[in-house]
Design an enzyme around this catalytic site. Structure first.
Site, short mmCIF file in Angstrom:
data_model
loop_
_atom_site.label_atom_id
_atom_site.label_comp_id
_atom_site.label_asym_id
_atom_site.label_seq_id
_atom_site.Cartn_x
_atom_site.Cartn_y
_atom_site.Cartn_z
N ASP A 1 14.17 -62.47 -26.50
CA ASP A 1 14.10 -61.17 -26.88
C ASP A 1 12.85 -61.17 -27.64
OD1 ASP A 1 14.05 -58.49 -26.91
OD2 ASP A 1 16.10 -58.39 -27.62
C1 BGC Z 1 14.80 -55.18 -26.86
C2 BGC Z 1 14.89 -55.64 -25.41
C3 BGC Z 1 13.67 -55.38 -24.54
C4 BGC Z 1 12.61 -55.83 -25.07
C5 BGC Z 1 11.28 -55.44 -24.58
C6 BGC Z 1 13.26 -55.68 -27.45
O1 BGC Z 1 13.16 -55.03 -28.60
O2 BGC Z 1 15.72 -55.60 -27.47
O3 BGC Z 1 16.15 -55.35 -24.63
O4 BGC Z 1 13.93 -55.62 -23.24
O5 BGC Z 1 12.26 -55.44 -26.45
O6 BGC Z 1 10.65 -54.26 -24.68
#
Ligand code: BGC
Length: 766
Positions: free
Chosen positions: A301
């Site tokens: 993540d």
């Molecule tokens: C989120 C993810 C997301 C990623 C990219 C993160 O803050 O937890 O779910 O896909 O950002 O935007």
């Protein structure tokens, strides 16, 4: 392209001669089909000519860092160094790059300017639609309509692909029981059985039958694992759960996604039982890659590799990179830990190059399957983008999905559907006239102000007079809303009350649209109060004093605790955040042009103190039977245990009855449960018939009820249909305290009905 791809093609042609013994090809062999074998060989040949740095580059993902169509970033910028990395072939993927023009510009650099010309894979959060925003995922789940949900993902994929995107960071398949957590809007609710079916529908919708089709994109099951169980519902917080919850509740939708051949996984920000998910070898290597045989890749993540230092699990970024790669995190989203640290870790022998090879193989395989090596610009056609994005058909489907997502919670004295003529209708609430909030959170390609408001929707019905008053504000006006911002909430302004009260007094019916702004749920939007924000509750009570004919339309991204409304307000419609067609969908339901059939997929509490609250709980040794209010029972002294609205609940403008439950033993290990479902009302309607089981006692305590089957049935008035559900070992077994799937003999109760409170029951023995 010419130079770099030419080099690659030469290697590709000589692939048969390239020794493969230093690379693990076992995962390709199991496919046993020639396409996969060819991909395997192409990957082998490519890997054999890649430098260590180029391999690590494939494991590096950056967010869009400059206007791809504009000048290159200034020297010294973070963006400038990332841009340099891209040119050196040290970037494998980009996220947050919008539109064909930008994608093309970046792909051109990767393909034409780097030594090997390996195409980038472009990821994007296509969470509920791309430009054509559909209902938030929690709302869609309330439809229980797997075909519609699949179609919604399919349309989103087609639209995103036409904009150059190859990969979505969806579906989010995190089960959650805690309405305080803002990201419940992004999932499919609290139940692992339904959550698994929806995970499959979404993965299949995004990926289709053929990943190389220009209408499909790779999906990503996230966030692995247990991100939906943060302590106290606070975003990114500690997760501490036992084996049974992990295996029986958290894992099933992820496992289902792998069975649906999801191409990627995303790990999670949280620690799970004291290990950050991003650095958790058990999760990523033992469970996902080994036990479930997942052959795609795992992306971290955002910054979660670096965050292991903050968690107190890694001593430095270098240590974090080591822990993450060893644990099976294949791609680093925005930590820059791999690109900076991994080569040294390999050179000094701390990390085996084999691990890097494995990660790169996985990443390259997805790129091959997407057809990016055949044509890196295959997603990049501006004319096609223009013709596809925002197509009329997508709007039609978004409307259909929105109507199916609405849940009727209460309808006393048939206040709904609204009469079509000669009614003076007061429409009250800032959210009734809002064209952004209905889009919900995670709107990255869609634009503010593009939803049909409730006011606009209702105005299309000409027989009545509609007058609007704001009453209470929800978000401060003029704030340029974006999901990265903290949303201002006007807590105290009651200056609009008088106008609204005056209007309500002289109206026949009051439609009040209250709830959360679309940006009050989603990532980093945890709440400790899950009631109507600001002064909306006071407004509701003031209006009720002058006119009791209130239809309350709730728009929110999480279950709300609204006990007063539930007791006093005659009609309540749960309308979530329904996307671009929101106002049309709500109007059609309020006027009865669409008979609501949605059912809640998360329990609605009476009070935040009951949270986490969920239907598939277990019996204590001292259950509070029938709320008898005895001391020394498992209960509260100031509130009942029962929720406000249970999981699976939802009304219709018609009524249904369930009768004649029969259990047939098809074989020793398989049971057929049949019931007669009748539409006992006066209009056609759809019902989600649900089957629950209770394993009376077992080697580990089983939930009092578990959903194990459902069917969406449409019936004319007086029509009867016999429904049949099949229970096999798959539904009757469970994971025990060691995480082992077991099927134990014993007695089961079975319940069938229109909610998790279904009372029609039978039993059988396995
Ligand atoms: C989120 C993810 C997301 C990623 C990219 C993160 O803050 O937890 O779910 O896909 O950002 O935007």
């Amino acid at each position: 392209m010419k130079k770099a791809l030419f080099i690659f093609l030469i290697f590709n042609c000589i692939s048969c001669k390239v020794p493969t013994n230093n690379i693990d090809t076992s995962q390709d062999d199991k496919f046993g089909n020639s396409a996969q074998l060819n991909i395997g060989k192409s990957i082998d040949s490519l890997l054999s000519v890649m430098t260590l740095e180029e391999k690590i580059g494939q494991m590096n993902q950056y967010s869009g860092f400059w206007d791809a169509t504009g000048p290159t970033p200034k020297a010294g910028d973070v963006a400038a160094s990332k841009y340099e990395d891209l040119k050196k072939g040290l970037v494998g993927s980009m996220l947050n790059v919008k539109g064909v023009k930008q994608v093309k510009a970046l792909q051109k650099i990767a393909v034409e300017e780097t030594r090997l010309g390996i195409p980038l894979i472009f990821g994007f959060d296509v969470i509920h639609g791309f430009k054509t925003i559909s209902p938030v995922p929690l709302a869609e789940s309330a439809s229980w309509d797997l075909e519609a949900i699949k179609k919604s993902a399919q349309n989103a994929a087609e639209e995103a692909a036409a904009s150059g995107i190859n990969w979505t960071f969806a579906p989010m398949v995190d089960i959650s029981r805690d309405a305080r957590w803002g990201r419940v809007m992004e999932g499919a609710g609290e139940d692992p059985y339904l959550g698994s079916k929806i995970a499959i529908a979404r993965v299949k919708g995004f990926q289709g039958e053929d990943l190389s089709s220009p209408k499909t994109i790779a999906a990503c099951a996230k966030h692995f694992a247990a991100y939906g169980f943060p302590d106290a519902g606070r975003e990114y917080n500690t997760v501490d759960i036992g084996t049974s919850t992990l295996y029986n509740i958290v894992f099933p939708p992820f496992k289902a996604a792998t069975e649906a051949d999801v191409k990627t996984f995303m790990n999670a920000f949280n620690i799970l039982n004291d290990i950050p998910a991003t650095g958790d070898r058990f999760l990523q290597r033992d469970v996902l890659k080994k036990s479930w045989g997942f052959n795609g890749f795992v992306v971290s993540d955002w910054g979660s590799i670096g965050e292991m230092v903050t968690h107190g699990y890694a001593g430095s970024d270098k240590h974090a990179a080591e822990l993450a790669v060893k644990a099976g995190s294949d791609m680093d989203m925005e930590s820059s830990a791999y690109v900076i640290e991994l080569a040294n870790l390999v050179k000094e022998g701390t990390v085996k190059e084999q691990l890097v090879n494995d990660a790169v193989r996985r990443i390259l395989r997805v790129k091959f399957e997407l057809g990016l090596f055949d044509d890196p610009y295959r997603y990049c056609n501006e004319q096609h983008e223009k013709n596809t994005v925002g197509k009329k058909a997508f709007h039609q489907d978004a409307l259909d999905m929105a109507k199916k997502s609405i849940v009727l919670l209460k309808n006393e004295n048939n206040l709904l559907p609204l009469k079509r003529e000669n009614q003076k209708i007061a429409l009250i609430g800032a959210l009734a006239n809002d064209k952004t909030s209905p889009l919900g959170n995670w709107v990255l390609a869609g634009e503010n102000g593009f939803a049909i408001s409730v006011l606009e929707g209702l105005k299309q019905y000409k027989g009545n007079t509609i007058t609007y008053a704001e009453g209470a504000k929800v978000a401060l006006p003029n704030s340029k809303l974006h999901f990265t911002q903290e949303l201002d909430v006007n807590e105290t302004d009651t200056s609009g009350f008088l106008e609204a009260i005056t209007l309500a007094k002289k109206s026949d019916v009051v439609v009040m649209v209250l709830g959360e702004h679309g940006l009050q749920s989603g990532e980093a939007r945890s709440r400790t109060h899950i009631d109507l924000p600001g002064v909306q509750q006071s407004l509701l009570e003031e209006i009720y004093k002058v006119n009791k004919n209130i239809v309350l339309v709730l728009t929110n991204g999480r279950p709300l605790a609204i006990p007063w409304a539930s007791e006093h307000i005659p009609a309540i419609v749960e309308a979530w955040q329904l996307g671009i067609q929101s106002g049309n969908a709500i109007a059609q339901v309020l006027y009865g042009d669409y008979n609501p059939s949605g059912k809640l997929t998360m329990t609605f509490p009476k009070s935040v103190g009951q949270v986490p609250i969920y239907y598939n709980n277990k019996s204590t040794g001292r259950p509070d039977i029938e709320n008898r209010k005895e001391v020394f029972k498992s209960r509260y002294i100031d509130e009942a245990n029962e929720p406000l609205y249970p999981f699976g609940f939802g009304l219709s403008y018609t009524a249904f009855s369930y009768k004649n439950l029969k259990v047939k033993t098809a074989s020793n290990r398989e049971f057929k449960i049949s019931v007669n479902l009748t539409n006992t009302g006066t209009v056609k309607g759809k019902e989600v018939a649900q089957l629950y089981i209770h394993d009376k006692y077992a080697s580990v305590v089983r939930p009092l009820r578990e959903l194990k089957g459902f069917e969406l049935v449409e019936l004319e008035p007086n029509e009867i249909k016999t429904l049949e559900f099949t229970l096999t070992e798959k539904e009757l077994g469970f994971y025990n305290h060691l995480g082992k799937f077991v099927v134990e003999p014993g007695e089961f109760n079975v319940f069938v009905g229109g909610s998790s409170n279904a009372s029609l029951t039978g039993n059988f023995s396995l």
